[in-house]
Structures are given as structure tokens and as C-alpha cells.
Scaffold this active site. Structure first.
Site, PDB file in Angstrom:
ATOM      1  N   HIS A   1       0.815  -1.220   0.000  1.00 57.43           N
ATOM      2  CA  HIS A   1       0.000   0.000   0.000  1.00 57.43           C
ATOM      3  C   HIS A   1       0.847   1.268   0.000  1.00 57.43           C
ATOM      4  O   HIS A   1       0.312   2.366  -0.154  1.00 57.43           O
ATOM      5  CB  HIS A   1      -0.982   0.004   1.183  1.00 57.43           C
ATOM      6  CG  HIS A   1      -0.369   0.274   2.520  1.00 57.43           C
ATOM      7  ND1 HIS A   1      -0.018  -0.724   3.398  1.00 57.43           N
ATOM      8  CD2 HIS A   1      -0.054   1.442   3.141  1.00 57.43           C
ATOM      9  CE1 HIS A   1       0.474  -0.186   4.506  1.00 57.43           C
ATOM     10  NE2 HIS A   1       0.472   1.126   4.374  1.00 57.43           N
TER      11      HIS A   1
ATOM     12  N   SER B   1       4.433   2.330   8.209  1.00 62.45           N
ATOM     13  CA  SER B   1       3.979   1.320   7.255  1.00 62.45           C
ATOM     14  C   SER B   1       5.133   0.849   6.379  1.00 62.45           C
ATOM     15  O   SER B   1       5.977   1.643   5.951  1.00 62.45           O
ATOM     16  CB  SER B   1       2.878   1.890   6.358  1.00 62.45           C
ATOM     17  OG  SER B   1       1.670   2.000   7.040  1.00 62.45           O
TER      18      SER B   1
END
Length: 240
Positions: free
Chosen positions: A61, A193
Site C-alpha cells: 500500500h 507502514s
């Protein structure tokens, strides 16, 4: 289809957020030499880990960065240890779908020069057992007011039983693994992330998502279970 509907519900209601580190500690300078900073227009937005001299593993992502910085401790300081790269190709997992199969490999424009501040890290074989202490590091937010650190932060986390984790994340897949630190309001946050969860000296997880409040003690952080993708990783590396 059921899994995708559940994912949409959690995302729409704010139940899942990109992951970040709050309540951690500053890493000893260059003690995590595998860490990569993914940057766009000079700003850090995701982490990663150097798994081969010319490949970084991160979350699917995370957008393809303008540049990848290795050998950093401070993002702002002009450290002589830093090496800067372009990405020539991003290999997002072919079955990536929202939060599922959230892993990609970034091919750098050249091989990194391995130094004390820049080193590769192996993929950990198998899955760490429940209760195993691991470590997550990154340059993500250090509080829920979106304060960003200059220097690399890290935190110890402990592997959570899959069944326990599914009480908060019902759509949890076998290719995911959950972990939490001890204490309230400590854990991964936005900007972390894609960074690695390191267990027993190898990458066991990639930071994928967590709760809408960073460090919520009732919401485990979820990582992509890297061992589930070992064959795919090996295939990409062997072909490139």
C-alpha cells in the site's frame, strides 16, 4: 467477497489506519542498518528493509517513492552514512487487494555499498511463536497529534495469538500476523507502514495496518507475515 466487504467496512468507519510508532525509544544510531526510508519530494512516508543489496521489502500500500534512503539515523542531518537510490521497478504482489497480500519489493537503481550503517537482513523462516519478543522500527508519527521524529524510533512488540487478534480484526488472514507492545498508547503509527518487524534476527513481518488511534491497547497492529510470501520473494529476486 465477504472478506472484501469486511475490509471496506473497517476502512470506511476508521477502524484501520496506516501504521506508526508511538511510545517507543530512539534507536542507537545506525544500530538498525537494514532500515530504509521511502521518500517523496524529500519527505519520509513509509519504511522498508534491505533484503538484498539492490532490493527493499515494504508494504504494497506504500506508493512507489521518488527515492529510497539507506544508512540514515536522522532524516534531516547530512549524515555521511546515507546512500540515496532511485527505484527502477516496483514489484507489488500480484494478489494485493486493499489489506490482503500487502507486500512489495522495490528494485533499486544500483546495489548499495554495504557498510556498518547499511546492511541487508534475511527473511526469517517460519512464524514466530505467540509471546515471542520482536522489534519494530521507523520514522512514523510519535503521537496522535501527527508529530514526526527526526531520528529513528523503535519499540519491542510481542506476537499475539491469531484467535485473540481476530476478535478485533475478524477478517484476519493466515498471511497476516499480529503483535503489540506492553502498556497503553505504544506501538506503530503513520509513516511506519512497510517497515520490518524483526524477530530472531530476520524479517518476520511488514507493518501493514492498525487502529485509528495509534497505540490503542485494545487494537493489535497487523503485519504481513513475510514467510507466507517466501516463494514469491525468492522468485522475484532470482529473476532480477
Amino acid at each position: 467477497m465477504t472478506v472484501i466487504v469486511l475490509l471496506l467496512l473497517f476502512l470506511i468507519t476508521g477502524g484501520a489506519d496506516g501504521s506508526r510508532i508511538v511510545g517507543g525509544r530512539e534507536s542507537a544510531p545506525h544500530s538498525r542498518p537494514y532500515m530504509a526510508s521511502l521518500q517523496s519530494r524529500g519527505s519520509h512516508f513509509c519504511g522498508g528493509a534491505l533484503v538484498r543489496a539492490d532490493f527493499v521489502v515494504t508494504a504494497a500500500h506504500c506508493p512507489t517513492p521518488d527515492r529510497v534512503v539507506l544508512g540514515a539515523h536522522s532524516l534531516r542531518d547530512n549524515e555521511q552514512t546515507k546512500q540515496v537510490f532511485r527505484v527502477v521497478r516496483a514489484f507489488r504482489h500480484p494478489d494485493y487487494n486493499m489489506l490482503l497480500n500487502d507486500i512489495q519489493l522495490l528494485k533499486l537503481d544500483r546495489s548499495a555499498q554495504l557498510t556498518p550503517a547499511v546492511q541487508t537482513i534475511p527473511i526469517r523462516p517460519g512464524t514466530p511463536i505467540t509471546g515471542r519478543q520482536c522489534l519494530t522500527a521507523g520514522w512514523g508519527y510519535i503521537d496522535n497529534n501527527r508529530k514526526s521524529p527526526d531520528k529513528l524510533q523503535e519499540i519491542d512488540v510481542f506476537i499475539i495469538n491469531q484467535g485473540t487478534c481476530q476478535t478485533r480484526w475478524p477478517f484476519l488472514a493466515q498471511s497476516m500476523i499480529c503483535a503489540m507492545p506492553t502498556g497503553a498508547f505504544r506501538g506503530a503509527c503513520n509513516g511506519d507502514s512497510g517497515g520490518p518487524m524483526v524477530c530472531d534476527g530476520g524479517v518476520a513481518g511488514v507493518v501493514s495496518f492498525g487502529g485509528s488511534v495509534c497505540g490503542d491497547p485494545n487494537t493489535p497492529n497487523v503485519y504481513t507475515r513475510v514467510s507466507s510470501f517466501r516463494d514469491w520473494i525468492t522468485s522475484v529476486l532470482n529473476r532480477n
